[in-house]
Scaffold this active site. Sequence first.
Site, PDB file in Angstrom:
ATOM      1  N   ARG A 174      -6.955 -29.029  -2.578  1.00 55.20           N
ATOM      2  CA  ARG A 174      -5.680 -28.675  -3.219  1.00 55.20           C
ATOM      3  C   ARG A 174      -5.609 -27.200  -3.626  1.00 55.20           C
ATOM      4  NH1 ARG A 174      -5.479 -32.553  -0.843  1.00 55.20           N
ATOM      5  NH2 ARG A 174      -4.995 -34.660  -1.531  1.00 55.20           N
ATOM      6  N   SER A 225       0.701 -36.269  -8.310  1.00 57.55           N
ATOM      7  CA  SER A 225      -0.575 -36.456  -9.002  1.00 57.55           C
ATOM      8  C   SER A 225      -0.753 -35.398 -10.082  1.00 57.55           C
ATOM      9  CB  SER A 225      -1.736 -36.377  -8.007  1.00 57.55           C
ATOM     10  OG  SER A 225      -1.656 -37.431  -7.070  1.00 57.55           O
ATOM     11  N   GLU A 295      -4.019 -31.069 -11.424  1.00 56.11           N
ATOM     12  CA  GLU A 295      -3.595 -30.694 -10.079  1.00 56.11           C
ATOM     13  C   GLU A 295      -2.183 -30.129 -10.125  1.00 56.11           C
ATOM     14  OE1 GLU A 295      -2.393 -33.127  -6.063  1.00 56.11           O
ATOM     15  OE2 GLU A 295      -4.415 -33.437  -6.838  1.00 56.11           O
TER      16      GLU A 295
END
Length: 302
Positions: A174, A225, A295
Amino acid sequence: MDAIITELENLKIGKVKKNEPLVNHTTIKIGGPADLFIEPSSVENLKQVMSLVKKYSLNWRAIGRGSNLLVSDKGIEGAVIKLGSGIDELKINGTEITVGGGHSLVSLATLISKKGMSGLEFASGIPGSVGGAVYMNAGAHGSDISKILTRAHILFEDGTMEWLSNEEMKFSYRTSVLQKIRPGIVVEASFQLVEGDKEAIVSQMIKNKDYRKETQPWNFPCAGSIFRNPLPNYAGKLIEVAGLKGFSIGGAKISEMHGNFIVNAGDATAGDVLALIQHVKDVIYSLYEVKMETEVEIVGRK
């Protein structure tokens, strides 16, 4: 601020708004105003925007469809540049595609699957833009952008544009080079796909999309998320086992469907979400001594 607005309007670069509420531009429906909100209508106009941002020494950030983003209740200082229509061209050359940063990732995955090209099935339910997906190396179902990207065309703050290879993007979980090392805007991205069986590809796309619908709370505004998976553990599982699903602060609630999603259950503020994030961090650390990292990108005035 009025001076740059006048210049932008004279250049007819696209939409220009002052004090635009970002609640209108994030998937979680939270966010105070952007001092200056700009939606360029072409790549050339985007370059002009960056030139003026530099001229007036404004802070800036780019957004796409506003997923994976939590904007402060106090808004964002400087300019918010939104990539959308006009920066979403798609070019197909055999099994290599080049697509604008403002293109919807879901729409792209759907279109490409119907042409019998495989590689984007994982993206069938990711509600972001191509540019945002490249920026954060979005992924799901065991794959991510780094697996298919060959190069990305980046506009940097100084006005220069450069094609960066997959290696130069420095992808990890990510993360890409654009987040901290070389801030820039993804104008285009090229992906290498492979020919496959159209029916099998479409079937996998539908399966992935249905799985997300069954396990994730897309019936409420959310940002995707919230936490990175603290491997070998999984954020959602830790939160669930800790008994935190359904826990709420103000209008923000941990989804009862998936522990790693915080939903806007009704007039939530960024302050509510941040308090809930901190509560989760405290509880998970006290129970498991695991440090949870976000995140979702948290931006704006403190």
